[in-house]
Design a protein around this motif. Sequence first.
Motif, PDB file in Angstrom:
ATOM      1  N   GLN A 286      73.877  62.684  75.597  1.00  0.00           N
ATOM      2  CA  GLN A 286      73.154  61.446  75.858  1.00  0.00           C
ATOM      3  C   GLN A 286      73.946  60.244  75.361  1.00  0.00           C
ATOM      4  O   GLN A 286      74.002  59.203  76.013  1.00  0.00           O
ATOM      5  N   TYR A 287      74.578  60.396  74.196  1.00  0.00           N
ATOM      6  CA  TYR A 287      75.296  59.272  73.584  1.00  0.00           C
ATOM      7  C   TYR A 287      76.470  58.811  74.437  1.00  0.00           C
ATOM      8  O   TYR A 287      76.679  57.606  74.614  1.00  0.00           O
ATOM      9  N   VAL A 288      77.236  59.753  74.984  1.00  0.00           N
ATOM     10  CA  VAL A 288      78.437  59.367  75.729  1.00  0.00           C
ATOM     11  C   VAL A 288      78.112  58.959  77.161  1.00  0.00           C
ATOM     12  O   VAL A 288      78.924  58.292  77.815  1.00  0.00           O
ATOM     13  N   LEU A 289      76.925  59.343  77.661  1.00  0.00           N
ATOM     14  CA  LEU A 289      76.572  59.036  79.049  1.00  0.00           C
ATOM     15  C   LEU A 289      75.602  57.861  79.162  1.00  0.00           C
ATOM     16  O   LEU A 289      75.761  57.007  80.028  1.00  0.00           O
ATOM     17  N   ASN A 290      74.569  57.822  78.326  1.00  0.00           N
ATOM     18  CA  ASN A 290      73.560  56.764  78.387  1.00  0.00           C
ATOM     19  C   ASN A 290      73.154  56.451  79.825  1.00  0.00           C
ATOM     20  O   ASN A 290      73.249  55.304  80.280  1.00  0.00           O
ATOM     21  N   PRO A 291      72.697  57.447  80.567  1.00  0.00           N
ATOM     22  CA  PRO A 291      72.491  57.228  82.000  1.00  0.00           C
ATOM     23  C   PRO A 291      71.221  56.439  82.337  1.00  0.00           C
ATOM     24  O   PRO A 291      70.179  56.598  81.699  1.00  0.00           O
ATOM     25  N   GLY A 292      71.324  55.573  83.320  1.00  0.00           N
ATOM     26  CA  GLY A 292      70.182  54.922  83.944  1.00  0.00           C
ATOM     27  C   GLY A 292      69.162  54.314  83.020  1.00  0.00           C
ATOM     28  O   GLY A 292      69.398  53.287  82.375  1.00  0.00           O
ATOM     29  N   THR A 293      68.015  54.962  82.926  1.00  0.00           N
ATOM     30  CA  THR A 293      66.905  54.424  82.128  1.00  0.00           C
ATOM     31  C   THR A 293      67.246  54.379  80.642  1.00  0.00           C
ATOM     32  O   THR A 293      66.744  53.511  79.922  1.00  0.00           O
TER      33      THR A 293
END
Length: 364
Positions: A286-293
């Motif tokens: 989650q930290y490296v991607l931080n996708p969308g919402t």
Amino acid sequence: MENKEYCFYFANVINCETEKTERNDRKAHMPMGYFSKEKVNTGRQLEIDMLKAFCIVCMIFDHVYEELAEDPAGPFVFFDYTSTFIGAAAFMICMGIGMRYSKHKEPGDFVKRGLGLLTIGQLLNIVRSALPNLISYWITGEDYFLSNSMLIIQADILSFAGIAFIFLALLKKLRIPDAAILALGFAMNILTYILYLNVSSPDSFLVSQLLGFFVVTDAESFFTLGSYFVFVAAGYYIGGLYPRIKDKDGLANKVLLVCVPACALYYAIRMTVDIPFLPEFNTNEQYVLNPGTDAIATCMVSLILLAIFCKLTPFLSEKAFVVFHEHKIGKFFYRLVHPRFSSQAHVITSSQKIFCSSINMSII
């Protein structure tokens, strides 16, 4: 009779034009909500400096916790969560705002700044990754250390910042509007996540490392342009509005009223519900991607912090200055960056107050 009708007609036209002009004049003098037509917030903005200082403090504690904590669920787990809620994203938003306030904001200036950051980032990688691993390989002969020496090429924060400056310089050169830059940032963020889910990383470690500057791979891809440029774009967009905010206090209230409930609801769902199209909460993925919402929520958290610091500014700025003035710490730090600062001066400028306040916030 006809002359009287013509006179009456022209009198009505003149009256209508006069009333229209008066309405326009009244509209021109009416308050434009929270914003002014002219720039009213120039120079350093204390709440932005305070947010950067807060990010630095959280970063220090988070890295110490990450490396030294024996119990991952111990009392200092708060600092682990700050990387999820705030993380480097808030600092990148501040970087984007700072790009608008910089005196050197032409595309050529951004390219020079980007190249400088890339150089510093690579020198840091040499000192912390390449040399120690090569020395270890020379001593032990273990291939593990030889492969780790390739971490000289990794998408870390300084490298990302350098590439982001250069990329934004290109967008500015092409005269891309601020809103379009922000939309592009979100599109890149979502596309990077889609690629991560559907495309395997290259078998070559070196190729994977190089691609890691732009998209997330299995290599050391911490801060890729694809995932994190959205935060720089958000900061750049906010920075275009910030100088015209004439009612900071009122706008801060509005931000808190809207963003606090929205973030509370989002993270309550995010932390308790397994959402299949998003990475697991509070993980490296989650930290490296931080996708969308997740990216939107992270931006909102940064806005909340800016609003809070804005509300605290009138109190903290004076209190922090008093502490530093009494202990002479502020003068010491100010001399480090401003050698011409006179120790005999009795009049302290607003810029010195801001600097002292930020240092005080960092140390606390």
